[in-house]
Design an enzyme around this catalytic site. Structure first.
Site, PDB file in Angstrom:
ATOM      1  N   CYS A  75      16.453  42.324  -4.442  1.00 41.45           N
ATOM      2  CA  CYS A  75      17.818  42.801  -4.663  1.00 41.45           C
ATOM      3  C   CYS A  75      17.757  44.308  -4.871  1.00 41.45           C
ATOM      4  CB  CYS A  75      18.435  42.111  -5.864  1.00 41.45           C
ATOM      5  SG  CYS A  75      20.059  42.751  -6.293  1.00 41.45           S
ATOM      6  N   GLY A 227      21.945  45.006   1.334  1.00 38.14           N
ATOM      7  CA  GLY A 227      22.984  44.926   2.360  1.00 38.14           C
ATOM      8  C   GLY A 227      23.379  46.282   2.894  1.00 38.14           C
TER       9      GLY A 227
END
Length: 279
Positions: A75, A227
């Protein structure tokens, strides 16, 4: 027995951080992590991050349980929060902290570094583009600007792995996307055997992109670091953006660069919210 924690956020992508350096196993189970992340009956977070001892010469190991109890490989916002957490722990113990950490993750070794202005730059490694690495069963060695049928509509998608899977599609207006409806359909689409994160990107300029994200295992979040990295890569591959650009997310902006050495560098902040304990 009460467990101490500290909550941090990176652009509103929030995490519960736990000092797990005395054990190689997380202090919480996935089910406990779900309860802790509940925003009505728990502390509230997108995930729980455990700072464990290092492996194979690294400084620390990071593991994460998402708010649904699943475990992602990595992450981007979370590792910046972990770097800030480690710096706070080390400062409290010794009065100083490392300016750079080598952190073992399920996606490999990730290296965050503190800049002089307090921002954190993370060497996210090289993007992985082979369909088998995403993984996806979409045809072709690489998935770049390929059609994908979702909810009765054909979307042109590009797939990138930053150690975790991402499906990126470019749209005219990210604000118009009904993310709560379309996001789960992308995440659980059968062409993604390990599910996927999904990014919807609006190109404002070649050096400025707007992004909304549906995260695998967490749903709608205010930001997603991996992302943002994957989206810049997709923008370059589709000749829609420069190799360095600002990515605007609902929670704020990240600076992303796909450098000449082939590696992705992400720069942004991470902030402490509060500390406490919970049984």
């Amino acid at each position: 027995m009460a467990i101490e924690f500290t909550k941090y956020h990176g652009l509103g992508n929030d995490f519960i951080l736990i000092d797990n350096r005395a054990s190689t196993e997380p202090k919480l189970t996935p089910d406990q992590a779900i309860a802790w992340c509940d925003r009505h009956f728990g502390i509230g977070a997108d995930g729980v991050i455990f700072a464990l001892p290092g492996q194979d010469g690294t400084d620390y190991t990071m593991r994460i349980f998402n708010s649904d109890g699943s475990e992602p490989e990595m992450c981007g916002n979370g590792i910046r929060c972990m770097a800030r957490f480690l710096a706070d722990l080390e400062t409290a113990e010794t009065g100083k902290f490392q300016e750079k950490y080598r952190i073992q993750t399920l996606a490999g070794i990730i290296t965050p570094k503190f800049e002089s202005n307090g921002q954190i730059t993370v060497d996210m490694g090289e993007p992985r583009l082979l369909a088998s690495e995403i993984p996806t069963t979409l045809t072709g060695e690489k998935v770049i600007d390929q059609p994908l049928e979702v909810a009765g509509k054909s979307w042109n998608v590009t797939c990138v792995s930053m150690g975790n899977p991402h499906c990126i599609t470019f749209v005219d207006d990210v604000a118009a996307i009904e993310l709560e409806k379309i996001g789960p359909l992308f995440e659980h689409h059968p062409v993604f055997p390990q599910r996927t994160n999904t990014e919807f990107i609006e190109v404002v300029r070649s050096d400025y992109l707007k992004m909304r994200v549906w995260e695998r295992g967490a749903g709608i979040t205010l930001a997603c670091g991996t992302g943002a990295c994957a989206s810049l890569v997709a923008g370059v591959l589709n000749e829609k953006c420069d190799r360095r650009a600002t990515i605007e997310l609902p929670g704020g902006c990240l600076d992303i660069e796909w450098a000449a050495d082939g590696r992705i560098y992400m720069t942004g902040d991470a902030e402490k919210v509060f500390s406490g304990s919970r049984s």
